[in-house]
Design a protein around this motif. Structure first.
Motif, PDB file in Angstrom:
ATOM      1  N   LEU A 104       0.787  -1.382  -0.052  1.00  7.60           N
ATOM      2  CA  LEU A 104       0.102  -0.072  -0.184  1.00  7.60           C
ATOM      3  C   LEU A 104       0.810   1.171  -0.067  1.00  7.60           C
ATOM      4  O   LEU A 104       0.644   2.137  -0.887  1.00  7.60           O
ATOM      5  N   VAL A 105       1.951   1.316   0.816  1.00 11.11           N
ATOM      6  CA  VAL A 105       2.733   2.360   0.854  1.00 11.11           C
ATOM      7  C   VAL A 105       3.524   2.613  -0.348  1.00 11.11           C
ATOM      8  O   VAL A 105       3.606   3.784  -0.805  1.00 11.11           O
ATOM      9  N   ARG A 106       4.127   1.335  -0.872  1.00 10.66           N
ATOM     10  CA  ARG A 106       4.773   1.829  -2.275  1.00 10.66           C
ATOM     11  C   ARG A 106       3.808   2.203  -3.289  1.00 10.66           C
ATOM     12  O   ARG A 106       4.623   2.791  -4.107  1.00 10.66           O
ATOM     13  N   ALA A 107       2.625   1.782  -3.420  1.00  8.26           N
ATOM     14  CA  ALA A 107       1.570   2.209  -4.225  1.00  8.26           C
ATOM     15  C   ALA A 107       1.652   3.849  -4.202  1.00  8.26           C
ATOM     16  O   ALA A 107       1.338   4.386  -4.909  1.00  8.26           O
ATOM     17  N   MET A 108       1.617   4.208  -2.875  1.00  4.56           N
ATOM     18  CA  MET A 108       1.204   5.737  -2.613  1.00  4.56           C
ATOM     19  C   MET A 108       2.337   6.715  -3.198  1.00  4.56           C
ATOM     20  O   MET A 108       1.953   8.058  -3.315  1.00  4.56           O
ATOM     21  N   GLU A 109       3.530   6.176  -3.034  1.00  2.94           N
ATOM     22  CA  GLU A 109       4.609   7.257  -3.266  1.00  2.94           C
ATOM     23  C   GLU A 109       5.055   7.041  -4.791  1.00  2.94           C
ATOM     24  O   GLU A 109       5.194   6.092  -5.356  1.00  2.94           O
ATOM     25  N   HIS A 110       5.666   8.379  -4.943  1.00  6.05           N
ATOM     26  CA  HIS A 110       6.132   8.587  -6.391  1.00  6.05           C
ATOM     27  C   HIS A 110       7.475   7.951  -6.493  1.00  6.05           C
ATOM     28  O   HIS A 110       7.730   6.973  -7.367  1.00  6.05           O
ATOM     29  N   THR A 111       8.485   8.199  -5.627  1.00  2.89           N
ATOM     30  CA  THR A 111       9.770   7.737  -5.384  1.00  2.89           C
ATOM     31  C   THR A 111       9.761   6.850  -4.077  1.00  2.89           C
ATOM     32  O   THR A 111       9.480   7.499  -3.022  1.00  2.89           O
ATOM     33  N   PRO A 112      10.232   5.542  -4.201  1.00  8.45           N
ATOM     34  CA  PRO A 112      10.228   4.910  -3.002  1.00  8.45           C
ATOM     35  C   PRO A 112      11.363   5.181  -2.116  1.00  8.45           C
ATOM     36  O   PRO A 112      12.489   5.865  -2.560  1.00  8.45           O
ATOM     37  N   SER A 113      11.212   5.444  -0.791  1.00 12.89           N
ATOM     38  CA  SER A 113      12.026   6.065   0.069  1.00 12.89           C
ATOM     39  C   SER A 113      12.205   5.030   1.190  1.00 12.89           C
ATOM     40  O   SER A 113      11.269   4.237   1.451  1.00 12.89           O
ATOM     41  N   ALA A 114      13.505   5.148   1.918  1.00 15.54           N
ATOM     42  CA  ALA A 114      13.690   4.148   2.936  1.00 15.54           C
ATOM     43  C   ALA A 114      12.528   4.573   4.237  1.00 15.54           C
ATOM     44  O   ALA A 114      11.946   3.636   5.159  1.00 15.54           O
ATOM     45  N   LEU A 115      12.443   5.797   4.161  1.00 11.85           N
ATOM     46  CA  LEU A 115      11.554   6.224   5.502  1.00 11.85           C
ATOM     47  C   LEU A 115      10.131   5.925   5.388  1.00 11.85           C
ATOM     48  O   LEU A 115       9.398   5.356   6.318  1.00 11.85           O
ATOM     49  N   SER A 116       9.482   5.833   4.251  1.00  6.39           N
ATOM     50  CA  SER A 116       8.177   5.139   3.990  1.00  6.39           C
ATOM     51  C   SER A 116       8.203   3.661   4.331  1.00  6.39           C
ATOM     52  O   SER A 116       7.318   3.026   5.070  1.00  6.39           O
ATOM     53  N   LEU A 117       9.163   2.858   3.961  1.00  6.39           N
ATOM     54  CA  LEU A 117       9.360   1.628   4.478  1.00  6.39           C
ATOM     55  C   LEU A 117       9.256   1.463   6.097  1.00  6.39           C
ATOM     56  O   LEU A 117       8.689   0.555   6.530  1.00  6.39           O
ATOM     57  N   VAL A 118      10.219   2.142   6.572  1.00  5.82           N
ATOM     58  CA  VAL A 118      10.434   2.289   8.165  1.00  5.82           C
ATOM     59  C   VAL A 118       8.661   2.678   8.688  1.00  5.82           C
ATOM     60  O   VAL A 118       8.344   1.606   9.506  1.00  5.82           O
ATOM     61  N   LEU A 119       8.037   3.494   8.275  1.00  2.39           N
ATOM     62  CA  LEU A 119       6.734   3.706   8.837  1.00  2.39           C
ATOM     63  C   LEU A 119       5.790   2.362   8.399  1.00  2.39           C
ATOM     64  O   LEU A 119       5.092   2.034   9.492  1.00  2.39           O
ATOM     65  N   ALA A 120       6.017   2.098   7.366  1.00  3.01           N
ATOM     66  CA  ALA A 120       5.290   0.731   6.928  1.00  3.01           C
ATOM     67  C   ALA A 120       5.287  -0.310   7.955  1.00  3.01           C
ATOM     68  O   ALA A 120       4.290  -1.059   8.350  1.00  3.01           O
ATOM     69  N   VAL A 121       6.599  -0.580   8.162  1.00  2.64           N
ATOM     70  CA  VAL A 121       6.829  -1.493   9.027  1.00  2.64           C
ATOM     71  C   VAL A 121       6.488  -1.348  10.518  1.00  2.64           C
ATOM     72  O   VAL A 121       6.003  -2.182  11.300  1.00  2.64           O
ATOM     73  N   ALA A 122       6.786  -0.168  10.947  1.00 11.48           N
ATOM     74  CA  ALA A 122       6.380   0.113  12.297  1.00 11.48           C
ATOM     75  C   ALA A 122       4.765   0.085  12.402  1.00 11.48           C
ATOM     76  O   ALA A 122       4.584  -0.279  13.581  1.00 11.48           O
ATOM     77  N   ILE A 123       4.206   0.346  11.566  1.00 10.42           N
ATOM     78  CA  ILE A 123       2.642   0.313  11.531  1.00 10.42           C
ATOM     79  C   ILE A 123       2.141  -1.100  11.791  1.00 10.42           C
ATOM     80  O   ILE A 123       1.251  -1.169  12.623  1.00 10.42           O
ATOM     81  N   VAL A 124       2.959  -2.087  11.517  1.00  6.34           N
ATOM     82  CA  VAL A 124       2.579  -3.535  11.852  1.00  6.34           C
ATOM     83  C   VAL A 124       3.151  -4.127  13.185  1.00  6.34           C
ATOM     84  O   VAL A 124       2.489  -4.760  13.820  1.00  6.34           O
ATOM     85  N   ARG A 125       4.453  -3.490  13.469  1.00  6.46           N
ATOM     86  CA  ARG A 125       5.054  -4.000  14.296  1.00  6.46           C
ATOM     87  C   ARG A 125       4.653  -3.454  15.966  1.00  6.46           C
ATOM     88  O   ARG A 125       4.967  -4.181  16.795  1.00  6.46           O
ATOM     89  N   TRP A 126       4.060  -2.355  15.961  1.00  2.82           N
ATOM     90  CA  TRP A 126       3.854  -1.968  17.004  1.00  2.82           C
ATOM     91  C   TRP A 126       3.056  -2.592  18.007  1.00  2.82           C
ATOM     92  O   TRP A 126       2.989  -2.713  19.305  1.00  2.82           O
ATOM     93  N   ALA A 127       2.149  -3.234  17.449  1.00  2.00           N
ATOM     94  CA  ALA A 127       1.219  -4.321  17.913  1.00  2.00           C
ATOM     95  C   ALA A 127       1.700  -5.335  18.833  1.00  2.00           C
ATOM     96  O   ALA A 127       1.241  -5.599  20.043  1.00  2.00           O
ATOM     97  N   GLU A 128       2.798  -5.828  18.483  1.00  2.00           N
ATOM     98  CA  GLU A 128       3.437  -7.046  19.192  1.00  2.00           C
ATOM     99  C   GLU A 128       4.026  -6.060  20.595  1.00  2.00           C
ATOM    100  O   GLU A 128       3.666  -6.707  21.880  1.00  2.00           O
ATOM    101  N   VAL A 129       4.611  -5.075  20.427  1.00  2.00           N
ATOM    102  CA  VAL A 129       5.004  -4.365  21.472  1.00  2.00           C
ATOM    103  C   VAL A 129       3.932  -4.027  22.484  1.00  2.00           C
ATOM    104  O   VAL A 129       4.252  -4.143  23.704  1.00  2.00           O
ATOM    105  N   ALA A 130       2.934  -3.303  22.111  1.00  2.00           N
ATOM    106  CA  ALA A 130       1.740  -3.036  22.798  1.00  2.00           C
ATOM    107  C   ALA A 130       1.391  -4.285  23.488  1.00  2.00           C
ATOM    108  O   ALA A 130       1.030  -4.045  25.071  1.00  2.00           O
TER     109      ALA A 130
END
Lengths: 520, 369
Positions: free
Chosen positions: B176-202
């Motif tokens: 989803l994040v990759r489809a949203m951006e014009h040029t792929p960036s590392a930051l968006s990947l970080v955000l995408a992974v954090a969106i999923v991984r926070w649940a485990e920590v919580a």
């Protein structure tokens, strides 16, 4: 005092409560995903496209993608009245935009007449005749006579006012609806002529009665309805005389899509319809409409999303869940072996095996294996995917068995002389198998990434291939459907896990039910 | 000695942890000092005096061919790094060149040095996973703490959310994040992974909050008038540090694998950034290519290099993080702690079961690589 209710009833009640909560959860997921995806750059935003096709065509394309609508709430839904009033004002002003407004008024046609003609009285003579002249193409479509009056600046306005006094009562929804019903039931040329004489006013009623034809008779009446639509919209999409049922259905599909996009240009919103339009005349509302009515829209290749999703997900889900099954078949003996290992060498051996399986990059192994053979079959990729999944269940089985074997009831059994094997199987496995349910729901989403890679290497046409293409072509319909189904799958998986726990483990049962009681 | 320090002491005594830390440490050093190991420019050059021009004048060397970079430093006293090429430098030996002194692992399909790409790939992989995991820990601690402290309705809803997010495939979020951006960036990947991984920590934090709220020390702190935030921060969070750390270290492996999978699949627009997955994808397509017999052997050799070299780096990362996380988890379970066996067992290692051992093991946390 607690009321005494039978346990199955309470469990059922709990299950139902959880199921009901699934609905807002999934609605929330679809809203959030839609919000995300609404920021996906649409192909029409490319300035190159504007240069190639012209601004007008691009605006039309954007409209067809619903990009002119707000995302979730439309505070001022646009209907034929708003459009007609704007067009009349622009024509009366006679500025540079008047030419476009005349075209717009001609397009709006008969549906705009109930708003345009009464407004003529309020205009000064010159603008009044300008507006009346702009209606000439509509008169031509409606086959009004005498023709020359409608194009004469002196007489056009009075012609239309006379027309409205005469025929105005025919512009009523109920009357049109019953005419359309009779036409589709019994057919007859005169009824069709009557409907054509009302021009675009009939669109919403005809589209509402369009049904996919099932035999030759219904094909005929559908053709007659579509012919009227094609005439009044000047959009030449008809069902040919020699068409079969599939062609006819495709044609009806196109007309339904037309209605979804342009329907409100020919409809007057009042009261309740205006209120619903606040929610339905939005990008999300349109997506939902397509999701519910026409198999979740179309992918970029024109296949209905749901069809593609069904076909492709069989491959991917077989891969994922097959791999998890294999992984457990492999992990359980490994876990037992490690837990029962009296000597550390065995434990270490198992640990090394597990670690090796876990750490081998699936992609590389798959690439090597794929060249040897096994293309086309799902078995080999499933096994390869399973290898990487062994570690988590094996470790969990080992830990659970370890603690179970060392538990006091197990020791008591040992003291009475039962063998280690019996202790492991009877006392240990029961404990150790519970957490596997949780682990399965956690492993499936992780395995999906690996499944995408394996699909690519083995050339299986699964979800991965379609998703990659959707990302490239910014195919919102597919991404939306995929994430919605992933969320639904996840939520149902969690629900089933919980229920398995609640039914199988009495300790969990009571805590779950007590918790539910406390909450209300 | 606090709980956490006991834990660390146990981990430090474990040999497996030492191996894992060594593996991850080497990779981290490679990533941090990538410019010292492989760069198109020298480390130090004289007349005019320059230090690490590849870092200081980074833009000057992007995509600059190897020969042009060498020409810049002709006739000057220079100290070159191990490999004279950066991750995007087109080398002078052309695509799919074999092993040589100048290019220890040969070159890839675009004539870039494979060794340099792997070294910079370590930076991409570890930097990405570190960023994503730190962000997910921040999110997870905040939300998990909130759920545990507030309780009631919000706790309930948040847990449903956590369950849904936790079981949502990360790769779809990335898509989803990759489809949203014009040029792929590392930051968006970080955000995408954090969106999923926070649940485990919580989930971990909330469990710890719920467990600790009935403990004497928390009740004592509350009786002394400590605010909930203070109790959470000073008394509860420290006990949750162990499980969080374990999941974070396991997370490193899974994020690195995810990143490799995404670049292997070439999801989204292509980037020039070095990534192990991208090198793997090149090797895979070369290996699967049907080629003529004579050229085939050479292509196979190149493909093997492109496949095995990044695979080795991936293997090291995953083994390293697995070993560290395993020993952390074992250290948290007194029963299975390898570093310090329970006292009874220490006295007589062969005595299998004792009824007198009073300690009950806590339920095993589900392993989550």
């Amino acid at each position: 005092m607690r009321p005494i209710v039978a346990l199955p009833t309470r469990l059922l009640r709990h299950a139902l409560r959880r199921l009901v909560w699934l609905v807002p959860t999934l609605a929330g997921v679809s809203l959030v995903t839609f919000l995300f995806l609404s920021y996906v750059p649409d192909p029409t935003e490319d300035p190159k496209l504007t240069a190639e096709l012209g601004a007008e065509r691009v605006a039309e394309l954007r409209r067809e993608h619903f990009l002119d609508l707000p995302r979730f709430v439309n505070t001022a839904p646009n209907d034929v009245r708003a459009r007609a009033v704007l067009a009349v004002a622009t024509i009366a002003e006679d500025g540079p935009a008047a030419e476009g407004a005349r075209d717009e008024l001609a397009r709006l046609g008969g549906a705009a007449l109930p708003h345009v003609i009464p407004a003529l009285d309020g205009l000064a003579p010159t603008p009044r005749s300008k507006v009346a002249l702009a209606l000439a193409p509509v008169a031509r479509r409606m086959r009004l006579v005498p023709r020359d009056e409608t194009v004469d600046p002196e007489r056009a306005a009075s012609f239309w006012i006379r027309f409205w006094n005469d025929r105005g009562p025919e512009f009523r929804g109920n009357a049109v609806r019953s005419t359309v019903r009779r036409l589709s039931r019994y057919g007859a040329g005169t009824r069709a002529t009557d409907l054509r004489a009302l021009d675009t006013f009939v669109i919403e009623h005809i589209v509402a009665s369009l049904e996919a034809p099932s035999d030759a008779a219904s094909l005929g009446s559908t053709r007659a309805l579509v012919d009227i639509l094609a005439d009044v919209t000047e959009r030449n999409d008809r069902i040919p005389l020699d068409a079969d049922l599939d062609t006819a259905r495709a044609c009806i599909d196109r007309w339904l899509t037309f209605e979804a996009i342009y329907g409100n240009d020919f409809r007057t919103l009042n009261g309740a319809t205006r209120l619903t339009a606040v929610a339905t005349e939005t990008r999300y509302g349109k997506w939902l409409l397509f999701a519910l009515s026409s198999r979740v829209g179309k992918t970029a290749e024109g296949v209905p999303v749901l069809t593609a999703l069904g076909r492709r997900s069989t491959v991917t889900l077989t891969l994922v869940f097959g791999a998890i099954t294999f992984a457990y078949l492999l992990a359980t003996p490994l876990g037992i072996l490690a837990a029962a290992a009296r000597r550390r060498v065995n434990d270490l051996g198992v640990a090394v095996i597990v670690l090796t399986l876990y750490a081998l990059p699936t992609a590389v192994v798959a690439v090597f294996v794929a060249r040897v053979g096994g293309a086309g079959s799902l078995l080999l990729p499933t096994l390869l995917l399973a290898l990487g999944l062994v570690a988590a269940p094996a470790g969990q089985q080992r830990a659970a068995l370890h603690s179970a074997v060392f538990s006091e009831h197990a020791l008591a059994a040992r003291a009475r002389g039962s063998s280690l094997l019996r202790v492991v199987v009877v006392h240990g496995l029961r404990h150790a198998l519970f957490p596997t349910a949780t682990l399965t729901t956690l492993e499936a989403p992780m395995a999906l990434g690996g499944a995408f890679v394996l699909e690519r290497v083995f050339g299986l046409g699964g979800l991965g291939e379609a998703t990659l293409r959707a990302v490239e072509q910014r195919d919102i319909a597919w991404l939306m459907a995929l994430s919605f189904f992933a969320a639904a799958f996840a939520a149902i998986g969690v629900f089933l896990t919980d229920m398995v726990y609640a039914i199988a483990d009495p300790r969990v049962t009571s805590s779950v039910l007590d918790g539910a009681r406390r909450r209300g | 000695m606090t709980h956490f320090r006991v834990l660390m002491a146990r981990v430090l005594r474990s040999r497996r942890a030492a191996v894992g830390v060594a593996f991850l440490g080497v990779l981290a050093l490679l990533g941090i000092f990538a410019e010292w190991i492989a760069a198109p420019a020298p480390l130090i050059a004289t007349g005019p005096f320059e230090v690490l021009p590849a870092v200081v004048h980074h833009d000057r060397f992007v995509g600059l061919p190897e020969s042009a970079a060498a020409a810049l430093y002709k006739d000057r006293d220079v100290l070159w790094p191990l490999v004279h090429a950066g991750p995007t430098t087109p080398t002078s030996v052309g695509p799919h060149a074999g092993l040589s002194r100048a290019h220890p692992l040969g070159t890839d399909g675009l004539g870039r040095d494979v060794f340099a790409r792997l070294v910079y790939g370590a930076r991409t992989a570890l930097g990405l996973s570190l960023g994503a995991i730190l962000l997910s820990i921040a999110l997870g601690v905040a939300l998990g703490g909130l759920a545990g402290l507030r309780g009631g309705f919000w706790n309930d809803r948040l847990m449903r959310l956590v369950e849904t997010v936790d079981t949502f495939p990360a790769i779809i979020v990335v898509a989803l994040v990759r489809a949203m951006e014009h040029t792929p960036s590392a930051l968006s990947l970080v955000l995408a992974v954090a969106i999923v991984r926070w649940a485990e920590v919580a989930r971990l934090v909330r469990a710890e909050v719920l467990r600790a709220s009935t403990e004497g020390y928390v009740l004592a702190a509350r009786a002394l008038g400590a605010s909930p935030i203070r109790i959470f921060y000073t008394h509860i969070l420290r006990n949750a540090a162990g499980p969080i750390l374990t999941s974070a270290v396991f997370g490193v492996a899974s994020v690195v694998l995810l990143e490799a999978a995404i670049s292997f699949l070439a999801m989204g627009a292509p980037t020039p950034d070095a990534s192990w997955g991208e090198t793997l994808a090149q090797g895979a397509s070369l290996w699967m290519l049907p080629t003529g017999a004579e050229d085939g052997a050479r292509a196979d050799a190149a493909a093997l290099r492109l496949l095995l070299a990044p695979a080795f780096f991936l293997l090291i990362t995953i083994v390293g993080s697995y070993l560290v996380a395993e020993s952390l988890r074992n250290a948290m379970e007194p029963r299975t702690a390898r570093g310090t066996p329970p006292r009874a067992a220490r006295r007589d290692p062969d005595a299998p079961f004792t009824l007198r051992n009073p300690r009950k093991p806590r339920a095993a946390a589900p392993p989550h690589p």
